[in-house]
Design a protein around this motif. Sequence first.
Motif, mmCIF file in Angstrom:
data_model
loop_
_atom_site.group_PDB
_atom_site.id
_atom_site.type_symbol
_atom_site.label_atom_id
_atom_site.label_comp_id
_atom_site.label_asym_id
_atom_site.label_seq_id
_atom_site.Cartn_x
_atom_site.Cartn_y
_atom_site.Cartn_z
ATOM 1 N N ARG A 1 0.837 -1.201 0.000
ATOM 2 C CA ARG A 1 0.000 0.000 0.000
ATOM 3 C C ARG A 1 0.871 1.249 0.000
ATOM 4 N NH1 ARG A 1 -4.986 0.174 -0.482
ATOM 5 N NH2 ARG A 1 -6.197 -1.743 -0.259
ATOM 6 N N GLN A 2 0.406 2.272 -0.738
ATOM 7 C CA GLN A 2 1.183 3.500 -0.855
ATOM 8 C C GLN A 2 1.545 4.104 0.495
ATOM 9 O OE1 GLN A 2 -1.742 5.017 -3.949
ATOM 10 N NE2 GLN A 2 -0.023 6.389 -4.260
ATOM 11 N N GLY A 3 0.625 4.035 1.435
ATOM 12 C CA GLY A 3 0.860 4.669 2.728
ATOM 13 C C GLY A 3 1.626 3.815 3.714
ATOM 14 N N ASN A 4 1.984 2.597 3.311
ATOM 15 C CA ASN A 4 2.693 1.689 4.213
ATOM 16 C C ASN A 4 4.198 1.953 4.086
ATOM 17 O OD1 ASN A 4 3.624 -0.387 5.796
ATOM 18 N ND2 ASN A 4 2.376 -1.966 4.824
ATOM 19 N N HIS A 5 4.647 3.062 4.679
ATOM 20 C CA HIS A 5 6.014 3.512 4.478
ATOM 21 C C HIS A 5 7.044 2.534 5.043
ATOM 22 C CE1 HIS A 5 3.896 7.631 4.434
ATOM 23 N NE2 HIS A 5 4.066 7.204 3.202
ATOM 24 N N ALA A 6 6.717 1.861 6.131
ATOM 25 C CA ALA A 6 7.663 0.910 6.722
ATOM 26 C C ALA A 6 7.938 -0.245 5.765
ATOM 27 C CB ALA A 6 7.136 0.396 8.053
ATOM 28 N N SER A 7 6.886 -0.764 5.124
ATOM 29 C CA SER A 7 7.077 -1.870 4.188
ATOM 30 C C SER A 7 7.783 -1.402 2.922
ATOM 31 C CB SER A 7 5.734 -2.504 3.840
ATOM 32 O OG SER A 7 5.279 -3.314 4.904
ATOM 33 N N LEU A 8 7.413 -0.228 2.425
ATOM 34 C CA LEU A 8 8.107 0.308 1.255
ATOM 35 C C LEU A 8 9.602 0.429 1.535
ATOM 36 C CD1 LEU A 8 5.606 3.105 0.138
ATOM 37 C CD2 LEU A 8 6.165 1.028 -1.144
ATOM 38 N N ARG A 9 9.944 0.926 2.718
ATOM 39 C CA ARG A 9 11.358 1.083 3.065
ATOM 40 C C ARG A 9 12.052 -0.274 3.194
ATOM 41 N NH1 ARG A 9 14.909 4.759 5.503
ATOM 42 N NH2 ARG A 9 16.949 3.738 5.460
ATOM 43 N N ALA A 10 11.370 -1.252 3.801
ATOM 44 C CA ALA A 10 11.989 -2.576 3.977
ATOM 45 C C ALA A 10 12.281 -3.226 2.630
ATOM 46 C CB ALA A 10 11.086 -3.466 4.820
ATOM 47 N N PHE A 11 11.317 -3.187 1.719
ATOM 48 C CA PHE A 11 11.558 -3.797 0.417
ATOM 49 C C PHE A 11 12.609 -3.008 -0.368
ATOM 50 C CE2 PHE A 11 7.609 -6.132 1.196
ATOM 51 C CZ PHE A 11 7.972 -7.389 0.724
ATOM 52 N N TRP A 12 12.611 -1.688 -0.229
ATOM 53 C CA TRP A 12 13.645 -0.882 -0.877
ATOM 54 C C TRP A 12 15.030 -1.270 -0.354
ATOM 55 C CZ3 TRP A 12 13.134 2.489 -4.901
ATOM 56 C CH2 TRP A 12 14.243 3.280 -5.205
ATOM 57 N N ASP A 13 15.150 -1.420 0.967
ATOM 58 C CA ASP A 13 16.432 -1.805 1.560
ATOM 59 C C ASP A 13 16.860 -3.205 1.142
ATOM 60 O OD1 ASP A 13 16.606 0.635 2.810
ATOM 61 O OD2 ASP A 13 16.049 -0.098 4.794
ATOM 62 N N ALA A 14 15.881 -4.036 0.739
ATOM 63 C CA ALA A 14 16.185 -5.398 0.270
ATOM 64 C C ALA A 14 16.404 -5.450 -1.236
ATOM 65 C CB ALA A 14 15.064 -6.349 0.668
ATOM 66 N N GLY A 15 16.502 -4.278 -1.884
ATOM 67 C CA GLY A 15 16.844 -4.252 -3.296
ATOM 68 C C GLY A 15 15.678 -4.207 -4.252
ATOM 69 N N PHE A 16 14.453 -4.045 -3.747
ATOM 70 C CA PHE A 16 13.287 -3.923 -4.620
ATOM 71 C C PHE A 16 13.162 -2.467 -5.071
ATOM 72 C CE2 PHE A 16 12.588 -7.904 -2.716
ATOM 73 C CZ PHE A 16 11.604 -8.594 -3.401
ATOM 74 N N ARG A 17 12.672 -2.278 -6.299
ATOM 75 C CA ARG A 17 12.557 -0.934 -6.842
ATOM 76 C C ARG A 17 11.211 -0.744 -7.540
ATOM 77 N NH1 ARG A 17 15.978 -0.555 -3.763
ATOM 78 N NH2 ARG A 17 18.144 0.140 -4.024
ATOM 79 N N ALA A 18 10.763 0.496 -7.557
ATOM 80 C CA ALA A 18 9.561 0.886 -8.299
ATOM 81 C C ALA A 18 9.785 2.293 -8.806
ATOM 82 C CB ALA A 18 8.323 0.835 -7.404
ATOM 83 N N TRP A 19 9.042 2.665 -9.849
ATOM 84 C CA TRP A 19 9.085 4.046 -10.293
ATOM 85 C C TRP A 19 8.513 4.923 -9.200
ATOM 86 C CZ3 TRP A 19 11.957 5.152 -14.253
ATOM 87 C CH2 TRP A 19 12.119 4.221 -15.294
ATOM 88 N N TRP A 20 9.249 5.968 -8.807
ATOM 89 C CA TRP A 20 8.762 6.816 -7.729
ATOM 90 C C TRP A 20 7.460 7.511 -8.098
ATOM 91 C CZ3 TRP A 20 9.435 6.209 -2.940
ATOM 92 C CH2 TRP A 20 10.630 5.663 -2.457
ATOM 93 N N GLY A 21 7.249 7.721 -9.392
ATOM 94 C CA GLY A 21 5.955 8.276 -9.806
ATOM 95 C C GLY A 21 4.812 7.366 -9.431
ATOM 96 N N ASP A 22 5.060 6.035 -9.549
ATOM 97 C CA ASP A 22 4.036 5.074 -9.154
ATOM 98 C C ASP A 22 3.826 5.092 -7.648
ATOM 99 O OD1 ASP A 22 3.793 4.324 -11.777
ATOM 100 O OD2 ASP A 22 5.079 2.559 -11.580
ATOM 101 N N VAL A 23 4.918 5.229 -6.905
ATOM 102 C CA VAL A 23 4.813 5.253 -5.443
ATOM 103 C C VAL A 23 4.011 6.472 -5.003
ATOM 104 C CG1 VAL A 23 6.110 5.428 -3.291
ATOM 105 C CG2 VAL A 23 6.976 4.004 -5.152
ATOM 106 N N LEU A 24 4.243 7.612 -5.653
ATOM 107 C CA LEU A 24 3.587 8.853 -5.238
ATOM 108 C C LEU A 24 2.159 8.953 -5.771
ATOM 109 C CD1 LEU A 24 6.564 11.325 -5.793
ATOM 110 C CD2 LEU A 24 5.740 10.402 -3.620
ATOM 111 N N ALA A 25 1.972 8.547 -7.036
ATOM 112 C CA ALA A 25 0.664 8.716 -7.659
ATOM 113 C C ALA A 25 -0.182 7.456 -7.611
ATOM 114 C CB ALA A 25 0.836 9.162 -9.116
ATOM 115 N N GLY A 26 0.481 6.296 -7.737
ATOM 116 C CA GLY A 26 -0.240 5.035 -7.735
ATOM 117 C C GLY A 26 -1.080 4.877 -8.996
#
Length: 199
Positions: free
Chosen positions: A157-182
């Motif tokens: 979920r866009q607002g689940n910042h803890a999970s977004l950060r955990a997956f980012w720290d584990a090497g997962f990536r997404a377009w930041w436009g998608d993260v912000l706009a969805g």
Amino acid sequence: ARADATAAADLPLTAPRCGDPTSGHEIAAGPVAGGGAGHGVRLVRATEADAARLYAWRMEPSTMAASREDRPIDFYDHLRWLARVLADPGRRLFILWHGAQRIGSARVDHTADGIELSLTLAPTARGAGLAVSVIEALVAEAATVQCVPRQYLATVRQGNHASLRAFWDAGFRAWWGDVLAGDGSGLVTLRRAADPAED
């Protein structure tokens, strides 16, 4: 990441099915991304005996708010969902252990697009830096099956910042436009190439 003990209809898996891992019933978390030490997290295959515990984690309010299916579910629907998951060779559901404590659940799903990872940490286990270790353990577990994934996926979920950060720290990536706009669903899909050379 999302909690996955939902009663949502299961889509058929069109990807080749992979056999059970040959490494046994448990797998311990190895080194996390960046070379740090693991946190002693273990993945143990879930059974029907875990139904009530999985349901309690799923229905915890903050977990439900972060879930793909962010609504309450009936316990008997949950039991039917669990039976389907346990019987499906393309999906593996785990109880997460840290020391002598059960701290959440995690799942590996083989889909047409890649291997999707998901996890739920119990409220008492959050904030301890365990999520990245769990993600790396799931990646290691997925690597034991007899297929070569193109990529690993996670839906958050866009607002689940803890999970977004955990997956980012584990090497997962997404377009930041998608993260912000969805895409209007409130969900973001993150990806990590199975071959590090493709990142």
